[in-house]
Structure formats: structure tokens, C-alpha cells
Design a protein around this motif. Structure first.
Motif, PDB file in Angstrom:
ATOM      1  N   LEU A  69       5.702 -10.571  16.515  1.00  0.00           N
ATOM      2  CA  LEU A  69       4.813  -9.488  16.100  1.00  0.00           C
ATOM      3  C   LEU A  69       5.409  -8.672  14.962  1.00  0.00           C
ATOM      4  N   ARG A  70       6.751  -8.695  14.839  1.00  0.00           N
ATOM      5  CA  ARG A  70       7.386  -7.945  13.749  1.00  0.00           C
ATOM      6  C   ARG A  70       7.328  -8.705  12.429  1.00  0.00           C
ATOM      7  N   LEU A  71       6.866  -9.929  12.444  1.00  0.00           N
ATOM      8  CA  LEU A  71       6.829 -10.740  11.231  1.00  0.00           C
ATOM      9  C   LEU A  71       5.428 -10.829  10.652  1.00  0.00           C
ATOM     10  N   GLN A  72       4.592  -9.839  10.925  1.00  0.00           N
ATOM     11  CA  GLN A  72       3.248  -9.831  10.373  1.00  0.00           C
ATOM     12  C   GLN A  72       3.041  -8.590   9.509  1.00  0.00           C
ATOM     13  N   LYS A  73       2.096  -8.665   8.589  1.00  0.00           N
ATOM     14  CA  LYS A  73       1.807  -7.562   7.677  1.00  0.00           C
ATOM     15  C   LYS A  73       0.918  -6.522   8.361  1.00  0.00           C
ATOM     16  N   PHE A  74       1.080  -5.266   7.901  1.00  0.00           N
ATOM     17  CA  PHE A  74       0.274  -4.159   8.409  1.00  0.00           C
ATOM     18  C   PHE A  74      -0.466  -3.493   7.253  1.00  0.00           C
ATOM     19  N   TYR A  75      -1.679  -3.040   7.548  1.00  0.00           N
ATOM     20  CA  TYR A  75      -2.506  -2.325   6.577  1.00  0.00           C
ATOM     21  C   TYR A  75      -2.824  -0.933   7.130  1.00  0.00           C
ATOM     22  N   ILE A  76      -3.132  -0.010   6.198  1.00  0.00           N
ATOM     23  CA  ILE A  76      -3.424   1.372   6.585  1.00  0.00           C
ATOM     24  C   ILE A  76      -4.902   1.478   6.918  1.00  0.00           C
ATOM     25  N   SER A  77      -5.208   1.940   8.119  1.00  0.00           N
ATOM     26  CA  SER A  77      -6.597   2.037   8.576  1.00  0.00           C
ATOM     27  C   SER A  77      -7.185   3.403   8.244  1.00  0.00           C
ATOM     28  N   ASN A  78      -6.610   4.466   8.782  1.00  0.00           N
ATOM     29  CA  ASN A  78      -7.099   5.831   8.535  1.00  0.00           C
ATOM     30  C   ASN A  78      -5.938   6.721   8.126  1.00  0.00           C
ATOM     31  N   VAL A  79      -6.253   7.722   7.302  1.00  0.00           N
ATOM     32  CA  VAL A  79      -5.253   8.697   6.875  1.00  0.00           C
ATOM     33  C   VAL A  79      -5.767  10.085   7.228  1.00  0.00           C
ATOM     34  N   TYR A  80      -5.030  10.802   8.081  1.00  0.00           N
ATOM     35  CA  TYR A  80      -5.386  12.157   8.498  1.00  0.00           C
ATOM     36  C   TYR A  80      -4.365  13.133   7.922  1.00  0.00           C
ATOM     37  N   ILE A  81      -4.866  14.189   7.270  1.00  0.00           N
ATOM     38  CA  ILE A  81      -4.001  15.194   6.657  1.00  0.00           C
ATOM     39  C   ILE A  81      -4.253  16.537   7.338  1.00  0.00           C
ATOM     40  N   MET A 139      -0.549  12.245  -2.711  1.00  0.00           N
ATOM     41  CA  MET A 139      -0.583  11.088  -1.814  1.00  0.00           C
ATOM     42  C   MET A 139      -0.275   9.810  -2.595  1.00  0.00           C
ATOM     43  N   ASN A 140       0.532   8.955  -2.002  1.00  0.00           N
ATOM     44  CA  ASN A 140       0.861   7.670  -2.618  1.00  0.00           C
ATOM     45  C   ASN A 140       0.317   6.483  -1.817  1.00  0.00           C
ATOM     46  N   PHE A 141      -0.508   6.757  -0.837  1.00  0.00           N
ATOM     47  CA  PHE A 141      -1.184   5.681  -0.107  1.00  0.00           C
ATOM     48  C   PHE A 141      -2.548   6.184   0.333  1.00  0.00           C
ATOM     49  N   LYS A 142      -3.441   5.247   0.645  1.00  0.00           N
ATOM     50  CA  LYS A 142      -4.792   5.596   1.090  1.00  0.00           C
ATOM     51  C   LYS A 142      -5.291   4.532   2.057  1.00  0.00           C
ATOM     52  N   LYS A 143      -6.451   4.772   2.613  1.00  0.00           N
ATOM     53  CA  LYS A 143      -7.060   3.833   3.562  1.00  0.00           C
ATOM     54  C   LYS A 143      -7.273   2.483   2.892  1.00  0.00           C
ATOM     55  N   GLY A 144      -6.893   1.410   3.594  1.00  0.00           N
ATOM     56  CA  GLY A 144      -7.066   0.065   3.073  1.00  0.00           C
ATOM     57  C   GLY A 144      -5.860  -0.496   2.363  1.00  0.00           C
ATOM     58  N   ASP A 145      -4.865   0.351   2.045  1.00  0.00           N
ATOM     59  CA  ASP A 145      -3.669  -0.123   1.341  1.00  0.00           C
ATOM     60  C   ASP A 145      -2.768  -0.935   2.267  1.00  0.00           C
ATOM     61  N   ASN A 160      -2.916  -2.925  12.035  1.00  0.00           N
ATOM     62  CA  ASN A 160      -3.479  -1.753  11.375  1.00  0.00           C
ATOM     63  C   ASN A 160      -2.775  -0.490  11.864  1.00  0.00           C
ATOM     64  N   LEU A 161      -2.588   0.455  10.916  1.00  0.00           N
ATOM     65  CA  LEU A 161      -1.881   1.690  11.204  1.00  0.00           C
ATOM     66  C   LEU A 161      -2.731   2.890  10.821  1.00  0.00           C
ATOM     67  N   ASP A 162      -2.644   3.947  11.617  1.00  0.00           N
ATOM     68  CA  ASP A 162      -3.170   5.256  11.234  1.00  0.00           C
ATOM     69  C   ASP A 162      -1.995   6.105  10.751  1.00  0.00           C
ATOM     70  N   MET A 163      -2.169   6.772   9.617  1.00  0.00           N
ATOM     71  CA  MET A 163      -1.132   7.634   9.052  1.00  0.00           C
ATOM     72  C   MET A 163      -1.566   9.084   9.250  1.00  0.00           C
ATOM     73  N   ILE A 164      -0.706   9.887   9.880  1.00  0.00           N
ATOM     74  CA  ILE A 164      -1.030  11.270  10.216  1.00  0.00           C
ATOM     75  C   ILE A 164       0.004  12.187   9.575  1.00  0.00           C
ATOM     76  N   LEU A 165      -0.425  13.022   8.622  1.00  0.00           N
ATOM     77  CA  LEU A 165       0.456  13.973   7.943  1.00  0.00           C
ATOM     78  C   LEU A 165       0.334  15.326   8.615  1.00  0.00           C
ATOM     79  N   GLN A 166       1.447  15.826   9.146  1.00  0.00           N
ATOM     80  CA  GLN A 166       1.489  17.145   9.783  1.00  0.00           C
ATOM     81  C   GLN A 166       2.394  18.036   8.945  1.00  0.00           C
ATOM     82  N   MET A 167       1.822  19.075   8.325  1.00  0.00           N
ATOM     83  CA  MET A 167       2.562  19.928   7.391  1.00  0.00           C
ATOM     84  C   MET A 167       2.450  21.384   7.811  1.00  0.00           C
ATOM     85  N   ILE A 168       3.606  22.001   8.029  1.00  0.00           N
ATOM     86  CA  ILE A 168       3.660  23.411   8.418  1.00  0.00           C
ATOM     87  C   ILE A 168       3.908  24.244   7.161  1.00  0.00           C
TER      88      ILE A 168
END
Length: 812
Positions: free
Chosen positions: A263-275, A318-324, A360-368
Motif C-alpha cells: 500500500l505504500r508503493l502507490q500514488k496518492f492524489y489530493i481530494s479536498n483542501v480545507y483552509i 497555496m502550492n497545491f489544490k484539489k486534484g493535484d 486519495n488525501l484530504d488536506m486540512i490547514l489549521q492556522m492560528i
């Protein structure tokens, strides 16, 4: 009498070598270790580093621990245990294992154990007066490591059973740390493994780790496995085998670990990006209500409590987006971009694997957010001892103390775009502590205000440049700034100076450690007025100054580049370079605007620093070269004084005060109108410094360090500034410049408080370019009276040849 004898003996043993305490009487104990490394393909630095590695392999019970007392005396600690040879031989085996990591697979060891009976004076109680003689069985162990020849890499290849991974590795093979003909070392193998992991994680393999790779080696000597019917052929094969033993080689393959998780030898794509731009430590992603903005094409979802930031500002960083495709470097760039805006105090990016779709990955940005307003205040001080000039008439001479106070107020988020505005006020005063020899205490004072507006993106003409100038078409840490800086300086009994500057500029990074700064336009104006009779007489006695000290206008541009490089094979070595190029009047001068006061020049300089850092020592070298070329052919044939180079002070030629050396071979004349403000159009300087940690005054908070340094350099004028021409010792001449170099040597102490370093340096002028006798070298004429004896003449000599400075941080 016995008491005096004991006191004398105690002083003798304390001031000599290491002593032992709390040993078992009549039993041998370890007293000394030494390691000798023989053979091997090492240069001096590599051999020293290898010996440090060998010392680190000593077992704890095979070490000799010492502690310092009163900086000079050494005592063995803790209680000296009975010596056990098992720990010695285990340490020797550890050393052979350490040599394996350096590629020396045939290393051998030898141990020499020597026990001597030593009669020593020891304390029976805590008091120094209770001493007696005792016989100690001291054990000295000498480890001899025979390195032999290193095992060299014969061939290296990738044998990865996944075509996509194999292709990526082969395409980037020129960047590999494993090179044919080099020794095979653990460091290079780990570096190559890390390189491939980064490569794969930057190409979608989000879960790939170092455990998924394995280096395989084969040292089989084929000559020993071949059998021939020809006896002469067998002799040749045996000779070849012996040669292989003397020059061992190895074949290396990088393979996928058979135990790797598929499972570690497969590619991942970005599904959703939450800011989450105004996240707080008490928030929860699922329970607290948020307002949500969905951007075009649903690339991002922005969730917030209050609208503190505009969406465009967030998306520009941002340097990535959904689908990248997932790329680790884009993850790091996004973190860096938001961090360098200075708007948030904490930034975190969560990566969450989606359970409903594999890969597929969800990216979640948490900024204080940080506080919107910030205030700072500090005090700066510098001190320099010198007596180059007659302080009765020249405020530059004598023992100088500079004090300044700085106040700044910053708004970090104007217009909800992360635009920062900083207001800074500075007031400084220079005091002449030789008030008994001068008619005043205050030499000068200065008041300045600086306003800086910083936009977190690139604006202006820079956007017309080709994208190839930037890393991957998008620069890192983008910034556009507008600086405004009016200031007023009063040099008491000399002149008044009003200056103002306005600059529009851009700053960005091509890579993490590659910074670029462009200023266009850069406007500076300096108005000199209220010149006193004393200053006019100084200009008359020093004609070269009249070309520099006048009202001047600069309209031009500049470019700066700085980089830092750390050698991955030798991470203790650091190289840094800073280069600048500046021009004024090249465009506006041709248009005929501001003819009277506009200065035309080109100025180029560069600084190179090389540092070798070891655990308790460091060697640092620096070289600086700067050249300013005035383009006018009139009475202002030098750079304006505020653009000229100077040398001396705590961060330069430490044997001279600031602006205290040069220009060129300027002689010291018997004049009441000398000046220490010595500047020039050209500057050359080299510096070397050895640093050594002495001991910790406060553990993990304050360390006392010592340094030994040497500086050589000077400043010169680019053109002949003598009225009417003729030989000018102030002008740079290539065939004479080395004769006009000033040289100083010195020593100093540093108090390292972790967050700041307080530095005290004492420099001696070993060679003075302004003295003709002995070409300026001081050695022939130095006497003990000069150094140690009192009296006005000797005191003046020390003040004119020694310089004491106090500084913050390291000089370079």
C-alpha cells in the motif's frame, strides 16, 4: 612546617595533571585513554573527525571522566571503579564497527594496556590541609586502529521491481550520492536512501518511507571461483585475487525491501483542501460552526469564524489544490509561504486518508492568527578604544561609546491581505569618554524614522520577467516593499546632515536558501549644511574628503543575492555568499535631469564565508571585496560619503575603530585637523577566526567561549584625488595594494546566552599601512615597556595600537 609543605604540594598537584578521587586502594583503575588511527585515505580534517567517532565508541565504563575546577585544574570523576578489561575490548570492537561505516571493512585493532604504580598526594578529607601520599595503580589504555584500504564502489545500480520507481531513480541517477570509485560509507548510503524517499514523496508516493528501500552489496572475488586447466592462468587469477584484497571493491544495488507494505508503493492524489484561517486551540473540526466559502472549481473550501483574511490572499500562498498529485515539496512550500507572512503564530497541515477511496488525501490547514499589532523596543551599545587623532579638535578620536534606542510599531494585517506596515524611530548618540582631553562629551547625535510597507506578493515591473527566473515558475516567500526613511544627524562643531530615502523593491526565494532582492527605483538624497570652520579646515588638510562630503542625490536601482550551502557529505561545513550590485544615474543622468547634484556610479561587492563547525570548536573564514566606480569626470570623482566603504570596528578590522583605517597608505601627519572618518571607493578584507567553547556558566543557558582572530584589509579611492594630480597613496594600485594592507591579530571572549551573543574583542595592529618604517610592521620596534610599563608615552602607544570593542552576535 608540615602544613606549609602540604599546602605547597597541594598547589603543585592541582596545577599539574589530572588527579583521581575515591578509588579503591590497592586496586587498578582506569586513568587515561588514547587512540591512534593509522593508515587510511584521510585528509587532516577527515582524520580528526574519524578519531572523534572512535572516541565516541568507548563504553561508559571504559571512559575517563574529568571536571574542571577554577578553569585550570582537572579531577577524575566519579568514583574511579576497578579496571575491567572486558569494557576495553568491547570498545575496541565498537571502533572496528565504526570504521565499517566509513567504508573500511578490513580495519583491525590493537590494544596496549599499561599499569603503573604512581605515588600521588591525595586528600583524606575535604580540607586541603589533610593530605597524604598514597600509591595508585593507574591503568593507561592505548587503542591502535589500523584502517587499511577503504572498500571502493565498483558498480552501482537500481534493481527496483516497480517500473515507475525504477524510471524515476534512473532519470535522477546523476544526483546520486553513490559514485563509482568512491569509498562506500554509511553516510552516503543513508543520504542516497533519503534522496530517493524525497524523490518518490514528491511524485505522489505519500506513504513511502526509508524502510521500503534496502542497499545490497556483493564483494565476491570472481578470480577465486574460476577454475582453469592452464596452470599459468591459475597463477594469473591468484595474482588478481591478491590485488583485489589490497584494493577491495564492492558492487551495490538499491532494491525494494521484500517486506515493504504494497500500500505504500502507490500514488496518492489530493481530494479536498480545507483552509481554517482563524483556527484556535479550542476549536474542533466537527463540532464548532464555521462559515464556508467555496472557491472556483471547488479547489478549496475556506472555513472561518470571522472574515479576517481575503480569499485571494490565502490562495496566493497555496502550492497545491484539489486534484493535484501529492508532492511533499509543495506541502513544505505552503507551510513556508504562510509562515513567512508573519500573520499567523502557528500553522499546521493535516493529511487525512479518505476511507471511501484508496489513494486519495484530504488536506486540512489549521492556522492560528498572531496578534494584529506588535510593539518592540531595544537599546544598542558599542564601545571602541582608540587614539588615532587629536581628540581636542576631532570628535572621531578617543574612547567612543555609542548608545541608541529603537522603537517600532507594526500592523501585520492591513486590508485583510497580510500587508504589514512598520513604523520605527531610532535615536542615537556617540559619546567621547576622553572628556578630559576634549572640550565636549557628545560627538554626534542622530534621529531617524523609517516606514516600511510590505505586501506578501510580487508587484510592479518584476512580473514582466520570464518565469524561468523563478523556481518552478513560482517564486517562494514573495514580498514587495516600500521604504521611506528620513533622518537628521548633527556632528557637533562639524556639520549637520539631512537625509531621506525612498525605495520600491521585491524580495523572493528561488530555493529555500537562495534569496533575491531588487530595488527599482532607489532614491536617496543627502543634504549637508551648517559646515563649521573646523570641518572646512579638515577638508583642506585632507583633500580627498572634499570629493565625498557634499550634497548628493542618488536615483538608481540595485540587486542583491544571498545563498547558504551545507555540504551533505560534511554537514559541519557551511558556505555562504552575498553579492550586491548598485547603480545610480545610468538612466537619469543620460536624460539630463538633476545634473547638479545627481551622482553617477556603479558599485559591486561580494562576501564569502566558510565555516567548519565541530562539537566544541569552529574555524571561520571570510573574504570581502567591494568596488565602486564613479562615472563623473568632474570635481566629484568619488562615491558620495554615505555610499563609500569603510573598515574597522567589531565586525571588520578589529584592531581599528569603525572608519579608522585607510584609505590606502594615508600617513599620520602632525596636524590638528585629522579625522578618523576614513572611507574609500574600494574595500578588500580577509578574516580568520578560531572559536573554542570553554565551559558552561549556566547549563543550557550561558556558555563562555574564547576566540583567536586575524584580520587583513584596507580601503582605497578608485581615482586620484590629489589636487593637481601626482602620486596618490590613497588611490588603489594593484602592484602596491598588498603593501598597504593593514593586519591585526587578537583574542576575545564570547558570552553565549543562546538567543544572543555578547562579545569582547581586543585587537592589536600588527601592520599599520599609514606608517612607512618597516613597511608598517610593528614587530621590530615593540618593547616590553610598550606593553607593560606605565607613563604617558607607553600609554599613548597602547591606545594607538590596541583596540577594544564590544559587539553583539558573531562578527561573521
Amino acid at each position: 612546617m608540615n602544613v606549609l609543605k602540604n599546602i605547597f604540594c597541594a598547589a603543585l598537584i592541582l596545577s599539574s595533571c589530572t588527579t583521581a578521587q575515591n578509588y579503591q586502594k590497592g586496586k587498578p583503575f582506569l586513568f587515561k585513554n588514547s587512540i591512534e588511527l593509522r593508515g587510511g585515505n584521510f585528509n587532516t580534517d577527515e582524520r580528526n573527525i574519524a578519531k572523534q567517532r572512535l572516541y565516541a565508541q568507548l563504553e561508559d565504563s571504559a571512559r575517563v571522566f574529568t571536571k574542571d575546577k577554577l578553569f585550570l585544574f582537572h579531577t577524575a570523576i566519579p568514583a574511579a571503579a576497578v579496571y575491567d578489561t572486558a569494557y576495553t575490548y568491547k570498545s575496541a570492537r565498537n571502533m572496528i564497527g565504526s570504521m565499517f561505516h566509513l567504508g573500511y571493512y578490513q580495519a583491525k585493532d590493537s590494544v596496549i594496556i599499561d599499569t603503573i604504580v604512581h605515588t600521588a598526594l591525595v586528600r583524606k578529607r575535604k580540607s586541603l590541609l589533610h593530605l597524604s601520599w598514597d600509591k595508585q595503580q593507574r591503568v593507561s589504555v592505548k587503542y591502535i586502529v589500523y584502517a587499511g584500504n577503504p572498500t571502493l564502489i565498483d558498480t552501482f545500480s537500481y534493481r527496483l521491481n516497480k517500473p515507475a520507481l525504477q524510471l524515476l531513480a534512473v532519470e535522477t541517477m546523476p544526483k546520486s550520492f553513490i559514485k563509482k570509485g568512491n569509498p562506500v560509507t554509511k553516510g552516503d548510503v543513508l543520504a542516497e536512501t533519503s534522496r530517493l524517499v524525497d524523490l518518490y514523496r514528491n511524485n505522489g508516493y505519500y506513504k513511502f518511507i526509508t524502510d521500503d528501500l534496502r542497499m545490497r552489496g556483493d564483494t565476491t572475488i570472481l578470480s577465486l571461483t574460476n577454475i582453469s586447466a592452464d596452470p599459468f592462468e591459475n597463477i594469473r587469477l591468484l595474482a588478481e585475487a591478491n590485488l583485489k584484497r589490497n584494493k577491495p571493491t564492492i558492487k551495490l544495488d538499491m532494491i525494494i525491501n521484500p517486506l515493504a507494505d504494497s500500500l505504500r508503493l502507490q500514488k496518492f492524489y489530493i481530494s479536498n483542501v480545507y483552509i481554517y484561517p482563524d483556527y484556535s486551540s479550542i476549536d474542533s473540526l466537527n463540532t464548532l460552526p464555521f462559515f464556508t466559502d467555496t472557491t472556483k472549481k471547488n479547489y478549496f473550501q475556506i472555513r472561518y469564524h470571522k472574515k479576517l483574511f481575503r480569499n485571494n490572499f490565502l490562495l496566493r500562498n497555496m502550492n497545491f489544490k484539489k486534484g493535484d498529485l501529492y508532492r511533499q515539496e509543495n506541502y513544505a512550500k505552503t507551510l513556508s509561504n504562510f509562515s513567512k507572512t508573519g500573520v499567523w503564530q502557528n500553522i499546521n497541515i493535516q493529511t487525512v486518508e479518505r476511507k471511501d477511496s484508496v489513494g486519495n488525501l484530504d488536506m486540512i490547514l489549521q492556522m492560528i492568527p498572531a496578534r494584529k499589532y506588535g510593539f518592540e523596543a531595544n537599546i544598542e551599545a558599542s564601545y571602541s578604544v582608540n587614539s588615532n587623532a587629536n581628540t581636542a579638535t576631532v570628535p572621531s578620536g578617543g574612547n567612543l561609546l555609542g548608545l541608541s534606542t529603537n522603537f517600532s510599531l507594526q500592523n501585520r494585517n492591513i486590508h485583510k491581505e497580510g500587508i504589514k506596515m512598520t513604523h520605527a524611530i531610532r535615536y542615537g548618540v556617540e559619546l567621547n569618554l576622553n572628556s578630559s582631553r576634549s572640550n565636549r562629551i557628545i560627538n554626534s547625535n542622530e534621529l531617524s524614522y523609517t516606514n516600511t510597507i510590505s505586501f506578501p506578493r510580487l508587484l510592479g515591473p518584476i512580473n514582466l520577467l520570464p518565469k524561468s527566473w523563478f523556481n518552478d515558475g513560482k517564486p517562494l516567500s514573495q514580498q514587495t516593499f516600500i521604504n521611506t526613511n528620513p533622518s537628521y544627524t548633527k556632528r557637533i562643531d562639524l556639520f549637520n546632515l539631512f537625509s531621506a530615502g525612498v525605495a520600491f523593491g521585491n524580495q523572493w526565494n528561488n530555493k529555500i536558501n537562495r534569496k533575491n532582492i531588487i530595488k527599482f527605483p532607489n532614491i536617496e538624497y543627502s543634504y549637508l549644511f551648517n559646515q563649521s570652520d573646523s570641518f572646512s579646515k579638515i577638508l583642506l588638510a585632507n583633500p580627498y574628503l572634499r570629493y565625498s562630503y557634499n550634497t548628493a542625490l542618488i536615483i538608481g536601482s540595485s540587486y542583491s543575492y544571498s545563498s547558504t550551502y551545507i555540504n551533505p557529505r560534511h554537514p559541519n561545513r557551511r558556505r555562504s555568499f552575498t553579492g550586491n550590485i548598485e547603480e545610480s544615474g545610468l538612466l537619469w543622468g543620460r536624460l539630463g535631469i538633476f545634473k547638479k547634484e545627481l551622482r553617477q556610479f556603479v558599485k559591486v561587492d561580494g562576501e564569502y564565508t566558510y565555516a567548519i563547525n565541530n562539537p566544541k570548536t569552529a574555524r571561520v573564514f571570510r573574504a570581502f571585496l567591494g568596488v565602486g566606480v564613479p562615472l563623473e569626470n568632474n570635481d566629484t570623482s568619488s562615491l558620495p560619503f554615505f555610499k563609500q566603504y569603510f573598515s574597522g570596528g567589531p565586525n571588520s578590522m578589529r584592531g581599528w575603530p569603525i572608519r579608522g583605517i585607510g584609505p590606502g597608505g594615508k600617513p599620520i601627519l602632525n596636524s590638528n585637523y585629522l579625522t578618523n572618518d576614513r572611507t574609500g571607493d574600494i574595500r578588500f578584507e580577509v578574516n580568520a577566526e578560531y572559536r573554542h567553547d570553554l565551559f558552561q556558566i549556566i547549563p543550557n543557558q550561558l556558555v563562555l567561549k574564547w576566540a583567536l582572530f586575524a584580520d587583513a584589509g584596507n580601503v582605497w579611492n578608485f581615482r586620484n584625488t590629489r589636487p593637481g594630480g601626482g602620486a596618490d597613496t590613497l588611490q588603489f594600485q594593484f602592484n602596491k595594494f598588498y603593501q598597504q594592507l593593514g593586519v591585526d591579530v587578537g583574542t576575545g571572549f564570547r558570552f553565549d546566552f543562546t538567543y544572543v551573543v555578547l562579545r569582547f574583542d581586543l585587537g592589536f595592529r600588527f601592520k599599520k599601512p599609514d606608517i612607512l618604517k618597516n613597511d608598517g610592521w610593528q614587530i621590530p620596534d615593540i618593547t616590553f615597556d610598550h606593553l607593560l610599563k606605565g607613563g604617558k608615552e607607553n600609554t599613548n602607544w597602547r591606545q594607538e595600537n590596541f583596540n577594544f570593542t564590544i559587539g553583539l552576535s558573531y562578527p561573521f
